[in-house]
Design a protein around this motif. Structure first.
Motif, mmCIF file in Angstrom:
data_model
loop_
_atom_site.group_PDB
_atom_site.id
_atom_site.type_symbol
_atom_site.label_atom_id
_atom_site.label_comp_id
_atom_site.label_asym_id
_atom_site.label_seq_id
_atom_site.Cartn_x
_atom_site.Cartn_y
_atom_site.Cartn_z
ATOM 1 N N LYS A 1 7.736 6.028 -9.776
ATOM 2 C CA LYS A 1 8.423 6.469 -10.992
ATOM 3 C C LYS A 1 8.581 7.982 -10.969
ATOM 4 O O LYS A 1 9.630 8.522 -11.366
ATOM 5 C CB LYS A 1 7.647 6.029 -12.238
ATOM 6 N N MET A 2 7.548 8.662 -10.493
ATOM 7 C CA MET A 2 7.621 10.116 -10.368
ATOM 8 C C MET A 2 8.710 10.516 -9.378
ATOM 9 O O MET A 2 9.500 11.427 -9.627
ATOM 10 C CB MET A 2 6.260 10.664 -9.927
ATOM 11 N N THR B 1 -3.695 0.557 -6.549
ATOM 12 C CA THR B 1 -3.413 -0.411 -7.603
ATOM 13 C C THR B 1 -1.922 -0.417 -7.927
ATOM 14 O O THR B 1 -1.187 0.531 -7.613
ATOM 15 C CB THR B 1 -4.190 -0.084 -8.890
ATOM 16 N N THR B 2 -1.489 -1.501 -8.574
ATOM 17 C CA THR B 2 -0.080 -1.604 -8.969
ATOM 18 C C THR B 2 0.300 -0.450 -9.888
ATOM 19 O O THR B 2 1.388 0.122 -9.772
ATOM 20 C CB THR B 2 0.177 -2.942 -9.670
ATOM 21 N N GLU B 3 -0.597 -0.096 -10.802
ATOM 22 C CA GLU B 3 -0.310 0.976 -11.751
ATOM 23 C C GLU B 3 -0.132 2.313 -11.035
ATOM 24 O O GLU B 3 0.782 3.087 -11.355
ATOM 25 C CB GLU B 3 -1.437 1.087 -12.778
ATOM 26 N N GLU B 4 -0.985 2.583 -10.042
ATOM 27 C CA GLU B 4 -0.889 3.838 -9.297
ATOM 28 C C GLU B 4 0.405 3.892 -8.485
ATOM 29 O O GLU B 4 1.064 4.935 -8.426
ATOM 30 C CB GLU B 4 -2.099 3.991 -8.376
ATOM 31 N N SER C 1 0.847 -1.186 0.000
ATOM 32 C CA SER C 1 0.000 0.000 0.000
ATOM 33 C C SER C 1 0.878 1.230 0.000
ATOM 34 O O SER C 1 1.817 1.329 0.805
ATOM 35 C CB SER C 1 -0.913 0.008 1.230
ATOM 36 N N SER C 2 0.609 2.173 -0.898
ATOM 37 C CA SER C 2 1.383 3.406 -0.996
ATOM 38 C C SER C 2 0.463 4.603 -0.834
ATOM 39 O O SER C 2 -0.738 4.528 -1.113
ATOM 40 C CB SER C 2 2.103 3.509 -2.344
#
Length: 461
Positions: free
Chosen positions: A316-317, A307-310, A218-219
């Motif tokens: 990445k940012m 989600t993994t994408e989020e 969780s991020s």
């Protein structure tokens, strides 16, 4: 280096994997920041430990300097061949040699990058956790004792390297450490090589410790009105024993750059970026407790990346902060500082850092690994303005002096290289001379990555 015998023996050893072409030499003479270009006289690409050993025997016989090269992502000029000679590019030594899942160990060659390793590990249920941001080679990460976003939970390279194979200056091949969980046998030569920046030997194999891939992740990102509130939140979370996997800080300037470069809508305030690993139940519990602390400390705009994408976009940012800063001022270059202080002094250090940068009249957004007291300022400079570079160097010096005064260190992860060698005596005193004694014992001719990290012959603390 004009001996015909040397050139003929080197060519016999490497054949087409040796290059004196200007383009190859120039490529290996560049760096990520402000140091002058320093191309070697020749570049070689070994494929085996035996070739590296033969190379060192040859270079010792002919008194030729040797500089190791990984991905070239270091920020303190570590891989520059300041005395010419041979640059050893480990790009062809990039194999996963053995995965020992039961022991949570993996043997790799030094030219493998951390991202390549984790791709190989996907099916094993294991992962390699040290994440310095750049897709650095594992040999380079060991040589600089790298750390990064996940250090707060999993530790730096110091905690995650079990054993090494190293070629010494005279060509001897030694193995340090073992696959055992611990040892009380002799000097810890593995620890000695970690952070030695290629001045004591060339790493040709690593045995790395792995961790289980978490069942749940969780991020989140949240904003604060002040630097102090954000840092105090982290201090409280650590004191409560909430197990964070990552905890990163960015200031208001970087939040503004993120918005411009990534199309986000972050409030232009200091932010914390956090991640939890574990089971679904433990992650939910840790996230809830963290949310309570954030609310108590006045945090706002709390957003979970579910989600993994989020999560991928979020980190990445963060990893792209350096390139975002450079894009913010087109044509500029960056001088990236790196200091580390006791976490109890971090809020004070960051605030003082902002004052130092402002007094110098520079653009210098701040970010860092707030969970371990390590922060960076990315000083944006006009490449054609030497006066601006001089001011930036002075800022870097003042930040390092501040860190020492607070009981910290001049570098938490970037290392020494060329850029901070002049401050080693101030931080270490006579211990720096001891480092020079160790260097002289293992490399009496001073051939391995000369001009870096340790005292030069005759130089005292």
């Amino acid at each position: 280096m004009t001996q015909d015998a040397f050139w003929s023996e080197l060519e016999a050893l490497f054949g087409p994997r040796m290059s004196r072409r200007q383009s190859d030499r120039a490529l290996h003479g560049q760096n990520e920041t402000w140091f002058d270009e320093a191309p070697p006289e020749v570049v070689v690409w070994p494929e085996t430990t035996e070739e590296v050993s033969d190379l060192m025997k040859l270079c010792t016989a002919h008194r030729v300097p040797v500089t190791p090269w990984g991905a070239g992502t270091s920020l303190e000029g570590h891989a520059l061949a300041v005395q010419g000679g041979v640059t050893v590019d480990f790009a062809r030594m990039n194999e996963v040699l053995e995965i020992r899942a039961e022991d949570r160990l993996v043997r790799v060659q030094p030219g493998l990058t951390r991202e390549e390793l984790n791709v190989e590990l996907r099916a094993s249920g294991l992962m390699f956790t040290v994440d310095p941001g750049a897709n650095a080679t594992l040999g380079g990460m060991a040589a600089t004792r790298a750390s990064g976003t996940t250090t707060v939970r999993y530790g730096s390279m110091r905690a995650n390297v079990a054993a090494l194979e190293v070629v010494l200056a005279d060509g001897r091949v030694i193995r340090t450490g073992s696959g055992a969980a611990k040892s009380a046998s002799g000097y810890d030569l593995t620890a000695l090589m970690l952070g030695s920046e290629g001045t004591l030997g060339l790493i040709t194999e690593l045995t790395l410790r792995l961790h289980g891939q978490p069942e749940a992740i969780s991020s989140a990102v949240c904003a604060f009105d002040s630097l102090e509130a954000a840092v105090e939140t982290v201090q409280m979370v650590i004191q409560m024993g909430i197990p964070m996997a990552r905890i990163e800080f960015v200031d208001a300037e970087i939040a503004r750059m993120f918005n411009a470069m990534n199309g986000t809508a972050m409030p232009e305030k200091p932010h914390l970026l956090i991640e939890f690993h574990g089971t679904p139940e433990s992650v939910a519990q840790d996230s809830a407790r963290f949310g309570e602390v954030v609310a108590e400390m006045g945090g706002a705009d709390f957003q979970w990346a579910t989600t993994t994408e989020e999560r991928t976009r979020l980190w990445k940012m963060r990893h792209g902060a350096y390139s975002s800063c450079l894009a913010w001022r087109p044509g500029c270059m960056g001088l990236v500082t790196d200091v580390c202080v006791p976490i109890s002094r971090l809020a004070e250090a960051v605030e003082r850092g902002r004052e130092i940068i402002a007094a110098a009249g520079l653009d210098g957004p701040i970010l860092g690994h707030v969970g371990d007291g390590n922060f960076h300022a990315i000083l944006l400079l006009d490449r054609e303005n030497p006066e601006e570079l001089a001011r930036a160097k002075q800022v870097g010096h003042e930040l390092a002096e501040m860190a020492l005064a607070m009981g910290g260190t001049i570098t938490g992860e970037h290392g020494i290289g060329l850029g901070k060698r002049y401050m080693m005596a101030e931080e270490h005193g006579e211990a720096w001379a001891v480092m020079g004694t160790i260097k002289a014992a293992l490399d009496p001719l001073g051939l391995l990555n000369p001009g870096k990290l340790v005292p030069q012959p005759g130089e005292t603390a």
